[in-house]
Design an enzyme around this catalytic site. Structure first.
Site, PDB file in Angstrom:
ATOM      1  N   ARG A 222      59.456   4.948   5.655  1.00  0.00           N
ATOM      2  CA  ARG A 222      60.149   3.885   6.292  1.00  0.00           C
ATOM      3  C   ARG A 222      60.301   2.517   5.487  1.00  0.00           C
ATOM      4  O   ARG A 222      59.281   2.371   4.854  1.00  0.00           O
ATOM      5  CB  ARG A 222      59.321   3.563   7.735  1.00  0.00           C
ATOM      6  CG  ARG A 222      59.885   4.238   8.893  1.00  0.00           C
ATOM      7  CD  ARG A 222      58.821   4.278  10.151  1.00  0.00           C
ATOM      8  NE  ARG A 222      58.588   2.803  10.469  1.00  0.00           N
ATOM      9  CZ  ARG A 222      57.702   2.371  11.453  1.00  0.00           C
ATOM     10  NH1 ARG A 222      57.026   3.405  12.319  1.00  0.00           N
ATOM     11  NH2 ARG A 222      57.260   1.304  11.591  1.00  0.00           N
TER      12      ARG A 222
ATOM     13  N   LYS B 256      49.881   5.949  17.863  1.00  0.00           N
ATOM     14  CA  LYS B 256      50.527   6.004  18.933  1.00  0.00           C
ATOM     15  C   LYS B 256      51.516   7.211  19.129  1.00  0.00           C
ATOM     16  O   LYS B 256      51.460   7.923  20.149  1.00  0.00           O
ATOM     17  CB  LYS B 256      50.895   4.614  19.481  1.00  0.00           C
ATOM     18  CG  LYS B 256      50.176   3.351  19.447  1.00  0.00           C
ATOM     19  CD  LYS B 256      50.698   2.214  19.679  1.00  0.00           C
ATOM     20  CE  LYS B 256      51.791   1.913  18.983  1.00  0.00           C
ATOM     21  NZ  LYS B 256      51.221   0.994  17.540  1.00  0.00           N
TER      22      LYS B 256
ATOM     23  N   ARG C  21      52.102   7.488   5.217  1.00  0.00           N
ATOM     24  CA  ARG C  21      53.085   8.209   6.419  1.00  0.00           C
ATOM     25  C   ARG C  21      54.510   8.682   5.935  1.00  0.00           C
ATOM     26  O   ARG C  21      55.047   7.724   5.095  1.00  0.00           O
ATOM     27  CB  ARG C  21      53.260   6.771   7.509  1.00  0.00           C
ATOM     28  CG  ARG C  21      53.987   7.150   8.624  1.00  0.00           C
ATOM     29  CD  ARG C  21      53.740   6.607   9.632  1.00  0.00           C
ATOM     30  NE  ARG C  21      54.017   4.909   9.847  1.00  0.00           N
ATOM     31  CZ  ARG C  21      54.074   4.193  10.768  1.00  0.00           C
ATOM     32  NH1 ARG C  21      53.201   4.737  11.756  1.00  0.00           N
ATOM     33  NH2 ARG C  21      54.259   2.835  10.732  1.00  0.00           N
TER      34      ARG C  21
ATOM     35  N   ARG D 251      54.627  -5.804  23.392  1.00  0.00           N
ATOM     36  CA  ARG D 251      54.066  -6.035  22.118  1.00  0.00           C
ATOM     37  C   ARG D 251      53.526  -7.605  22.188  1.00  0.00           C
ATOM     38  O   ARG D 251      52.862  -7.801  21.270  1.00  0.00           O
ATOM     39  CB  ARG D 251      54.854  -5.889  21.027  1.00  0.00           C
ATOM     40  CG  ARG D 251      54.191  -4.812  19.925  1.00  0.00           C
ATOM     41  CD  ARG D 251      55.358  -4.787  18.832  1.00  0.00           C
ATOM     42  NE  ARG D 251      55.092  -3.976  17.727  1.00  0.00           N
ATOM     43  CZ  ARG D 251      55.083  -2.956  17.346  1.00  0.00           C
ATOM     44  NH1 ARG D 251      55.617  -2.132  18.548  1.00  0.00           N
ATOM     45  NH2 ARG D 251      54.853  -2.248  16.297  1.00  0.00           N
TER      46      ARG D 251
ATOM     47  N   ARG E 150      52.713  -6.919   8.844  1.00  0.00           N
ATOM     48  CA  ARG E 150      52.572  -6.292  10.348  1.00  0.00           C
ATOM     49  C   ARG E 150      51.296  -6.362  10.970  1.00  0.00           C
ATOM     50  O   ARG E 150      50.980  -6.788  12.370  1.00  0.00           O
ATOM     51  CB  ARG E 150      53.295  -4.759  10.466  1.00  0.00           C
ATOM     52  CG  ARG E 150      54.767  -5.059  10.434  1.00  0.00           C
ATOM     53  CD  ARG E 150      55.226  -3.786   9.663  1.00  0.00           C
ATOM     54  NE  ARG E 150      54.749  -2.405  10.530  1.00  0.00           N
ATOM     55  CZ  ARG E 150      54.583  -1.264   9.823  1.00  0.00           C
ATOM     56  NH1 ARG E 150      55.007  -1.169   8.712  1.00  0.00           N
ATOM     57  NH2 ARG E 150      54.367  -0.335  10.641  1.00  0.00           N
TER      58      ARG E 150
HETATM   59  P1  ADP Z   1      54.524   0.574  14.099  1.00  0.00           P
HETATM   60  O1  ADP Z   1      53.705   0.581  15.364  1.00  0.00           O
HETATM   61  O2  ADP Z   1      53.922   1.353  13.005  1.00  0.00           O
HETATM   62  O3  ADP Z   1      54.455  -0.840  13.406  1.00  0.00           O
HETATM   63  P2  ADP Z   1      56.928   0.677  15.481  1.00  0.00           P
HETATM   64  O4  ADP Z   1      57.966   1.755  15.106  1.00  0.00           O
HETATM   65  O5  ADP Z   1      56.276   0.759  16.676  1.00  0.00           O
HETATM   66  O6  ADP Z   1      55.844   0.797  14.095  1.00  0.00           O
HETATM   67  O7  ADP Z   1      57.706  -0.660  15.271  1.00  0.00           O
HETATM   68  C1  ADP Z   1      58.679  -1.029  13.896  1.00  0.00           C
HETATM   69  C2  ADP Z   1      59.137  -2.419  14.012  1.00  0.00           C
HETATM   70  O8  ADP Z   1      59.839  -2.554  15.382  1.00  0.00           O
HETATM   71  C3  ADP Z   1      58.146  -3.580  14.360  1.00  0.00           C
HETATM   72  O9  ADP Z   1      57.483  -3.999  13.219  1.00  0.00           O
HETATM   73  C4  ADP Z   1      59.168  -4.783  15.134  1.00  0.00           C
HETATM   74  O10 ADP Z   1      59.923  -5.028  13.982  1.00  0.00           O
HETATM   75  C5  ADP Z   1      60.080  -3.544  15.847  1.00  0.00           C
HETATM   76  N1  ADP Z   1      59.315  -3.390  17.232  1.00  0.00           N
HETATM   77  C6  ADP Z   1      58.853  -2.160  17.732  1.00  0.00           C
HETATM   78  N2  ADP Z   1      58.707  -2.690  19.110  1.00  0.00           N
HETATM   79  C7  ADP Z   1      58.674  -4.001  19.366  1.00  0.00           C
HETATM   80  C8  ADP Z   1      58.503  -4.761  20.125  1.00  0.00           C
HETATM   81  N3  ADP Z   1      58.112  -4.181  21.505  1.00  0.00           N
HETATM   82  N4  ADP Z   1      58.904  -6.017  20.211  1.00  0.00           N
HETATM   83  C9  ADP Z   1      59.299  -6.635  19.207  1.00  0.00           C
HETATM   84  N5  ADP Z   1      59.531  -5.646  18.044  1.00  0.00           N
HETATM   85  C10 ADP Z   1      59.296  -4.543  18.126  1.00  0.00           C
END
Ligand code: ADP
Ligand code: ZN
Length: 215
Positions: free
Chosen positions: A162, A14, A129, A90, A173
């Site tokens: 990360r 994304k 990554r 999400r 996840r």
């Molecule tokens: P990825 O898409 O690779 O899982 P992100 O950078 O989008 O990584 O998200 C990393 C972390 O940030 C998630 O595992 C969660 O803990 C938190 N997070 C991100 N976006 C949301 C969201 N919309 N709602 C709740 N937690 C979120």
């Protein structure tokens, strides 16, 4: 303001695809919920302090925390633009909150793009990554290698892994994605907003598929 939601599992690309689209079209603006949260953690804001533990465990932070950050950001945008929302919503509850935010600022939901990538590939992508702590650029050791190993092309910082990209947390996840985010696919499909895009192949090709899905 138009809103485009990018949906897809962790590692589905994304952020990478959003970066490509923005580079080619300055009327687009990339908003990554993960980046907003990581920045809040780094600055130790109240929201960041609360979010930190959830993120380290690979769990979702409470809906209210991230929904407020997105609403504040949207409220601060003046003039026409298209937001690429990456990582938010999400959960179905977040999607409901976003509907209210969109209506409240006179914006409209243009489309929801689902980047489809098989789980095995996601695991592989996340394992390789690397991220730049300086400017936020993303890399992959084999798929998107930096020109100099371990260094950011853009700012020269040493690349890092990360905290939540270790194999155990990644597995969690993916499970969280299946349980909490996959229901959103049906939610937006029922509205006729969903556009499915195969998320594998050369990055430029995927970006082009997304452009076509949005036109
Ligand atoms: P990825 O898409 O690779 O899982 P992100 O950078 O989008 O990584 O998200 C990393 C972390 O940030 C998630 O595992 C969660 O803990 C938190 N997070 C991100 N976006 C949301 C969201 N919309 N709602 C709740 N937690 C979120
Ligand atoms: Zn950098």
């Amino acid at each position: 303001m138009n809103v485009v939601i990018l949906l897809g599992g962790p590692g589905s690309g994304k952020g990478t695809i959003a970066g490509r689209l923005v580079a080619a079209d300055p009327t687009l603006r990339h908003v990554s919920s993960g980046d907003l949260l990581r920045d809040a953690v780094k600055r130790q804001t109240a929201a960041g302090v609360e979010a930190d533990g959830y993120m380290k465990r690979g769990e979702l932070v409470p809906d209210a925390i991230i929904a407020r950050m997105i609403a504040d950001l949207m409220a601060g945008i003046a003039g026409p633009c298209t937001l690429l929302l990456d990582g938010f919503p999400r959960t179905v509850a977040q999607a409901g909150i976003l509907d209210g935010t969109i209506a409240g600022c006179g914006a409209s939901l243009a489309a929801v793009v689902l980047l489809e990538v098989a789980d095995e590939i996601l695991v592989d992508r996340i394992a390789g990554r690397r991220a730049c702590p300086g400017c936020g650029a993303g890399y992959h050791v084999t798929n998107i290698p930096p020109r100099v190993a371990g260094r950011c092309d853009a700012c020269g910082s040493a690349l890092t892994v990360r905290k939540d990209d270790n194999p155990e947390t990644v597995k969690h996840r993916l499970a969280v994605y299946q349980a909490q985010t996959v229901p959103l696919i049906e939610f937006y499909e029922a509205r006729g907003a969903l556009r499915r895009v195969p998320g594998i192949g050369p990055i430029d090709e995927i970006a082009e598929r997304v452009r076509r899905a949005l036109s």
